[in-house]
Design a protein around this motif. Structure first.
Motif, short mmCIF file in Angstrom:
data_model
loop_
_atom_site.label_atom_id
_atom_site.label_comp_id
_atom_site.label_asym_id
_atom_site.label_seq_id
_atom_site.Cartn_x
_atom_site.Cartn_y
_atom_site.Cartn_z
N LEU A 156 0.84 -1.20 0.00
CA LEU A 156 0.00 0.00 0.00
C LEU A 156 0.88 1.26 0.00
O LEU A 156 1.74 1.42 0.86
CB LEU A 156 -0.89 0.01 1.25
CG LEU A 156 -1.66 1.31 1.51
CD1 LEU A 156 -2.83 1.44 0.55
CD2 LEU A 156 -2.16 1.37 2.94
N PHE A 157 0.66 2.13 -0.96
CA PHE A 157 1.42 3.38 -1.03
C PHE A 157 0.46 4.55 -1.01
O PHE A 157 -0.50 4.60 -1.78
CB PHE A 157 2.23 3.42 -2.34
CG PHE A 157 3.09 4.64 -2.48
CD1 PHE A 157 4.42 4.63 -2.09
CD2 PHE A 157 2.58 5.83 -3.02
CE1 PHE A 157 5.22 5.76 -2.22
CE2 PHE A 157 3.37 6.96 -3.15
CZ PHE A 157 4.69 6.92 -2.75
N LEU A 158 0.71 5.49 -0.10
CA LEU A 158 -0.13 6.68 -0.02
C LEU A 158 0.66 7.87 -0.56
O LEU A 158 1.72 8.22 -0.02
CB LEU A 158 -0.55 6.93 1.43
CG LEU A 158 -1.28 8.25 1.72
CD1 LEU A 158 -2.62 8.31 0.98
CD2 LEU A 158 -1.52 8.43 3.23
N ALA A 159 0.16 8.48 -1.62
CA ALA A 159 0.75 9.72 -2.11
C ALA A 159 0.07 10.85 -1.34
O ALA A 159 -1.15 11.02 -1.41
CB ALA A 159 0.52 9.87 -3.60
N PHE A 160 0.88 11.58 -0.56
CA PHE A 160 0.33 12.56 0.38
C PHE A 160 -0.17 13.82 -0.32
O PHE A 160 0.41 14.27 -1.30
CB PHE A 160 1.39 12.96 1.41
CG PHE A 160 1.62 11.95 2.49
CD1 PHE A 160 2.08 10.67 2.19
CD2 PHE A 160 1.39 12.27 3.83
CE1 PHE A 160 2.29 9.73 3.19
CE2 PHE A 160 1.60 11.34 4.84
CZ PHE A 160 2.05 10.07 4.52
N GLN A 161 -1.22 14.38 0.27
CA GLN A 161 -1.71 15.66 -0.24
C GLN A 161 -0.66 16.75 0.03
O GLN A 161 -0.39 17.59 -0.81
CB GLN A 161 -3.04 16.03 0.43
CG GLN A 161 -3.64 17.30 -0.13
CD GLN A 161 -4.98 17.64 0.50
OE1 GLN A 161 -5.46 16.95 1.39
NE2 GLN A 161 -5.60 18.71 0.03
#
Lengths: 249, 491
Positions: free
Chosen positions: A80-85
């Motif tokens: 799981l990869f979260l591209a941050f705001q």
């Protein structure tokens, strides 16, 4: 693939997500659109396990992996990869160090050997090429002094190195001018792949002009209130969220 | 969150893992009788085959010390030290036969240093990584130096690098001229005690115009129980010379506190440059604050000549108590003093550390970068004095002092003393205190980096400016040490 069922999340004892069902099959791109305060960012953080986001009912499976049982770092290692705001600055730590640590931690989790130095250099160059970034950027400190566009492209670069199976993009389009938006979208399109699913969280249709989603879902009042194909985004752009907010309330 | 560790064995195992140098070497020792008296001093002096002037010097120091009282102005709290309840000299018995070369050194001693990661055999030193520069090492075990490497290679360039006890016998003129010239005998209580009972340390002499061809390093090891270590180091660099020197320290894990009171003096002549780096990793005591080294140290450099430069770098991770203010006397015009420090305190450790920069000459410059990291129940104080004398026209100082707190049980304090007697001087002081933010940690963890590793990375980033000043050979080790020292500080 990502399978979320009856996903309910509260923040500081306030229920935000009130039961979400969502399936994102392998290789598909799904967009989640919704007005401010509908729970879009909460969905991102709850999936990635941030402290303060309490999942009090439901399930979230990434393939065979039960995400809710894992620490945030293990969810990342599971794909799981979260591209941050708003990507975070880490002063004094170079991009190279940061990425090497991240990649090796993920490899360790999977029982693999640390990456060989030469292999790592190649991997970084390749990733920078895919995203269209100057490799000089890798010598800089993580997000320190980066422009808004550079920060977002840096998220894409990390994605290209870590090769996740699910990418959650939290309002990646916010704060980008049209050129930066095109560049970031171009990077995402190059990383689209049969083994990789995307969940694009966005407020506006404009990101979807460059990344065509397989499905679009409307999040309002903590629930998914409508789903459809890419054309739903255009309808939303024309009519706004007012109808949904009324029905959700 | 980490699983709760609930058995005593598990806790002990954890504590041991964190301090990897806590083992002790079982070796037959030659010790002075317990306690401190003229007899103890006579015993030490005799063991070192010292000339009579040295013994007289020690007696004078002892007489002064008896009239002094232990200072308590630092923000440190510890029970009274019983100076009569300790040993002041301990040496491996095998050393009394004075080994001529490494083959005669007790194999147990060599094994100890190998275990510490310090190879004393020159061929082993060179057999490391390709292109690694050799490092000459002086190894001090309790009260004696057990081996000094590369002495011959260095001597070819006229560089003297030997135990100070040897220098007192072989180079009495140099030692008499400079010993106590930067840190006077009665400078302070602990320096005075050291002057009376110091046992070993290193002596370095760099002749005019010589750029020392390799890094010099002294490795201090306290092994014997209930024994103080009184290290004495003297470095003199003549006009245009250069030396980079590093000291490292470890000690076994023991329940009782042990005293380490060192004095280090540096002298730099015209255009000379001294780079002095310390990686201090004395046993810090356990989680409850039992045991650990009391580290009371006086370090001072004299920029005696024009354009002389002295640079102190310290990475302080060990000791139960640290009391240490390496400073510079900037006497020569255009001379430069620099102080780069990383101090980490975890669990119950206490540190009161900083620097003293005294500007006497014209256009003298000093730069202070201090990074303090506090975790657990630890307490840390940065104490720094910048003084510009009336004659120091154009003197400039820049101080930056940053504290990082981990958790909410620890403390950080900054106590700057600034005195400017010259109106044409500039003094700048910046200070900040921050916490490791949740968003930084989460960002790292979201990339797969476990929480404890993330803390290490963030802290190393915070210390980067200081770490960069360490010789490359030691920077990697120091970075690892930073991470290890903070294990268990989160969660």
């Amino acid at each position: 693939m990502l399978e979320i069922h009856d996903f309910q999340v509260s923040v500081q004892d306030q229920p935000i997500l009130r039961g979400i069902d969502l399936n994102v099959p392998d290789g598909e791109v799904h967009a989640i659109m919704g007005p401010n305060g509908s729970g879009k960012s909460t969905l991102c953080y709850a999936l990635s396990g941030r402290d303060g986001y309490e999942v009090f009912a439901g399930s979230a499976m990434l393939g065979e992996v039960d995400l809710l049982e894992l620490e945030p770092e293990d969810r990342a290692s599971a794909g799981l990869f979260l591209a941050f705001q708003y990507p975070i600055e880490v002063p004094g730590v170079t991009m190279t160090t940061f990425l090497r640590e991240a990649l090796n931690a993920q490899r360790r989790y999977r029982g693999e050997e640390p990456v060989a130095p030469m292999e790592f250099v190649q991997l970084m160059r390749q990733a920078a090429g895919t995203i269209g970034l100057n490799p000089e950027m890798l010598k800089r400190q993580v997000n320190v002094g980066f422009s808004g566009g550079e920060k977002k492209r840096n998220e894409m670069l990390q994605m290209a190195v870590l090769k996740p199976s699910l990418v959650v993009m939290d309002e990646t389009d916010s704060g980008l001018d049209i050129d930066a938006l095109k560049e970031v979208s171009h990077g995402v399109n190059r990383l689209r792949d049969q083994g990789r699913s995307f969940l694009l969280i966005t407020h506006y249709q404009r990101l979807l002009d460059y990344i065509t989603p397989d499905r679009v879902h409307v999040l309002a009042g903590g629930r998914i209130v409508d789903s459809g194909d890419a054309s739903l985004a255009l309808t939303l752009e024309a009519n706004g969220y007012t109808d949904y907010q009324l029905s959700a309330a | 969150m980490p699983a709760t560790v609930d058995t005593k064995e598990q806790v002990e195992a954890l504590a041991k893992r964190r301090y990897a140098f806590g083992f002790s070497t079982d070796i037959e020792m030659d010790q002075a009788p317990k306690g401190l008296s003229e007899d103890t001093i006579r015993f030490i002096s005799a063991k070192k085959f010292e000339p009579s002037w040295m013994l007289e010097w020690r007696f004078k120091a002892f007489a002064r010390w008896q009239k002094m009282t232990e200072p308590h102005w630092a923000k440190l709290s510890y029970p009274p030290i019983d100076y009569q309840d300790a040993y002041y000299y301990a040496a491996p018995k095998s050393d009394s036969d004075r080994p001529e070369n490494l083959d005669e050194v007790d194999p147990k001693l060599l094994a100890t240093y190998t275990k510490l990661g310090i190879p004393l055999r020159e061929q082993e030193l060179l057999a490391g990584v390709k292109n690694a520069r050799p490092v000459a090492i002086d190894a001090v075990f309790d009260s004696v130096s057990v081996a000094t490497t590369f002495k011959k290679t260095l001597a070819e360039g006229g560089v003297i690098f030997c135990p100070i006890s040897e220098a007192i016998r072989d180079y009495p003129e140099l030692v008499q001229k400079y010993l106590g010239s930067v840190v006077p005998v009665s400078d302070n209580y602990f320096a005075c005690l050291n002057s009376a009972v110091f046992t070993d340390g290193s002596f370095v002499y760099i002749p005019k115009g010589v750029h020392c061809p390799m890094e010099l390093s002294t490795y201090f090891r306290i092994n014997a129980e209930n024994t103080g270590q009184f290290e004495r180091t003297l470095i003199v660099v003549e006009d245009g010379g250069y030396v980079s020197y590093l000291e490292g320290c470890t000690a076994p894990q023991r329940d009782k506190n042990q005293l380490h009171a060192a004095v280090v003096e540096l002298v730099a002549m015209d255009d000379a440059e001294i780079k002095y780096s310390t990686v201090q990793n004395w046993y810090p005591g356990d989680e409850q604050g039992r045991g650990g080294i009391y580290n009371f140290v006086t370090k001072r450099g004299l920029c005696s000549g024009r354009r002389a430069k002295i640079m102190w770098t310290q990475v302080e991770t060990g000791s139960a108590i640290t009391w240490k203010y390496p400073g510079c006397i900037l006497k020569g015009d255009d001379s430069v003093g620099e102080f780069y420090s990383v101090a980490i305190t975890n669990n119950r450790q206490q540190a009161d550390t900083g620097t003293k920069m005294l500007h006497l000459g014209k256009n003298t410059r000093s730069r202070i970068i201090a990074k303090g990291i506090s975790a657990g129940h630890a307490d840390q104080t940065y104490r720094g004095a910048v003084t510009v004398a009336a004659g120091a026209h154009g003197a400039k100082n820049f101080t930056q002092c940053d504290s990082l707190l981990i958790g909410n049980q620890c403390g950080a304090h900054t106590v700057p003393y600034i005195t400017a007697k010259n109106p044409n001087s500039e003094i700048e002081h910046e200070a900040s205190t921050s916490k490791i933010s949740e968003d930084k940690l989460f960002y790292c963890r979201q990339r797969g980096i476990p929480e404890e590793v993330a803390v290490g990375i963030i802290v190393n980033g915070f210390c980067r400016e200081v770490m960069q000043t360490l010789p490359m050979e030691f920077a990697v080790e120091a970075q690892k040490l930073v991470s290890i020292s903070l294990e268990g500080s989160i969660g």
